[in-house]
Design a protein around this motif. Sequence first.
Motif, mmCIF file in Angstrom:
data_model
loop_
_atom_site.group_PDB
_atom_site.id
_atom_site.type_symbol
_atom_site.label_atom_id
_atom_site.label_comp_id
_atom_site.label_asym_id
_atom_site.label_seq_id
_atom_site.Cartn_x
_atom_site.Cartn_y
_atom_site.Cartn_z
ATOM 1 N N ALA A 49 0.781 -1.252 -0.059
ATOM 2 C CA ALA A 49 0.072 0.041 0.066
ATOM 3 C C ALA A 49 1.077 1.101 -0.076
ATOM 4 O O ALA A 49 2.040 1.209 0.048
ATOM 5 N N VAL A 194 -6.476 1.843 5.380
ATOM 6 C CA VAL A 194 -5.794 0.523 4.903
ATOM 7 C C VAL A 194 -5.607 -0.480 5.735
ATOM 8 O O VAL A 194 -4.931 -0.633 6.543
ATOM 9 N N VAL A 199 -8.805 -3.999 2.340
ATOM 10 C CA VAL A 199 -8.045 -4.564 1.194
ATOM 11 C C VAL A 199 -8.899 -5.844 0.772
ATOM 12 O O VAL A 199 -8.740 -5.894 -0.477
ATOM 13 N N GLU A 234 -3.759 6.158 1.942
ATOM 14 C CA GLU A 234 -4.314 6.978 3.172
ATOM 15 C C GLU A 234 -3.813 8.224 3.034
ATOM 16 O O GLU A 234 -2.735 8.614 2.346
#
Length: 408
Positions: A49, A194, A199, A234
């Motif tokens: 991420a 996240v 996810v 984020e």
Amino acid sequence: MNNAPAAITGIGLITPAGLGRTVNWTAVCAGRPTARPMEELKDAPVDFASMVPATFDANRLAGHRISRSYDRSTQFALVAAHAALNDAQLTANARANARVGVVIGTAFGGAQTYDDNHARLLAGGPPAVTARFLPKGLVNMVSGVLSIELGATGPNMVVSTACASGATAIGLGLGLLRSDACDVVVCGGTDAAVTPLHVAGFHKLRALSRARKHPPEHASRPFDVDHDGFVIAEGAAIIVLEKEKDAATRGVRPHAHLAGYGATADAHHVTAPHPQGVGAKAAIRLACQDAGIIADDVGHVNAHATSTPTGDAVEADVLADVTPNAAVTSTKGVTGHALGAAGAIEAAYTALALRSQTVPPVANLDQPCTNAHALDLVTHHARRMRFDVALSNSFGFGGHNAVLALTK
């Protein structure tokens, strides 16, 4: 009807590209990707991420202890709001004598708070759920906390239009100024979702990149032939909007002006964009009409382009048809896709592009996908150029379309 533009006098950015306006702008102009593997996602179907730097310390940056009381998404928004107000040179005394509104967009609100308390409930039953659960997790607390912390007593609201949320909030902020409901509007977007649950959810929708052809750092590839999904991220961006005359009276030079806003719905599908981009085209035209410009005048577009094959293809066709003269970028190649914060982050970058007369490159774009061949894509290096009008596009699940028109 009042169609006056608003002055963007303050920008606060907390993103994977860095903490603060200057660091962010340097990173996106350099095209430095931010995606990386995460230990917290090691058991998730996708284990990487784009995250806000680990140096983020909400307690230090906010000036007092807030981490226990507020969800991570609220912490991002609050720190970014303080930075934006400092940038605008709007002190607490100045705000006390003004009608200050707060409009924040978020897709998930207190996502981490919900995940944490659900785990507590499963492990220890109802007694394990914390007393802070709802005050931290409720979606409206993002704007509610900002009003409390900033002493902002004007209109206060949260808007959720999925990944268009941040842009929608800024567009509503423009409306509050034009209707004379406020003297100042603190607006933008934030998300911190996240987590393994989110996810897994996006993976089930086949929306996330699996980094099949490239390492995680290069997985976010807007408009590239090898794009295979977005990289979840984020962050937060908050901007300060003021009436032009008030900014001039205070002697503050705006970064840019928010001149128009267009919002439409595809009325087509819960996750897929309209295949002909009908709603997106209409939103662009409405934003231009609201700003008193024509689409041919648009010199730059910060595209929504998330790195999903379907979304990128539809938007590429839309831009080639409606804004054929624009230099196009997508800063998600650097930041990943920050969900409800994305539209605000990209609006901030668009304002900085106008001020600096520089368009950042699309990171990781090596070979354009078929639909993007007609676009003037900025690749490899930032481009210095002269332009007076720019658009920031944001599109969300549910068919939400929000377009912001900015001018110098």
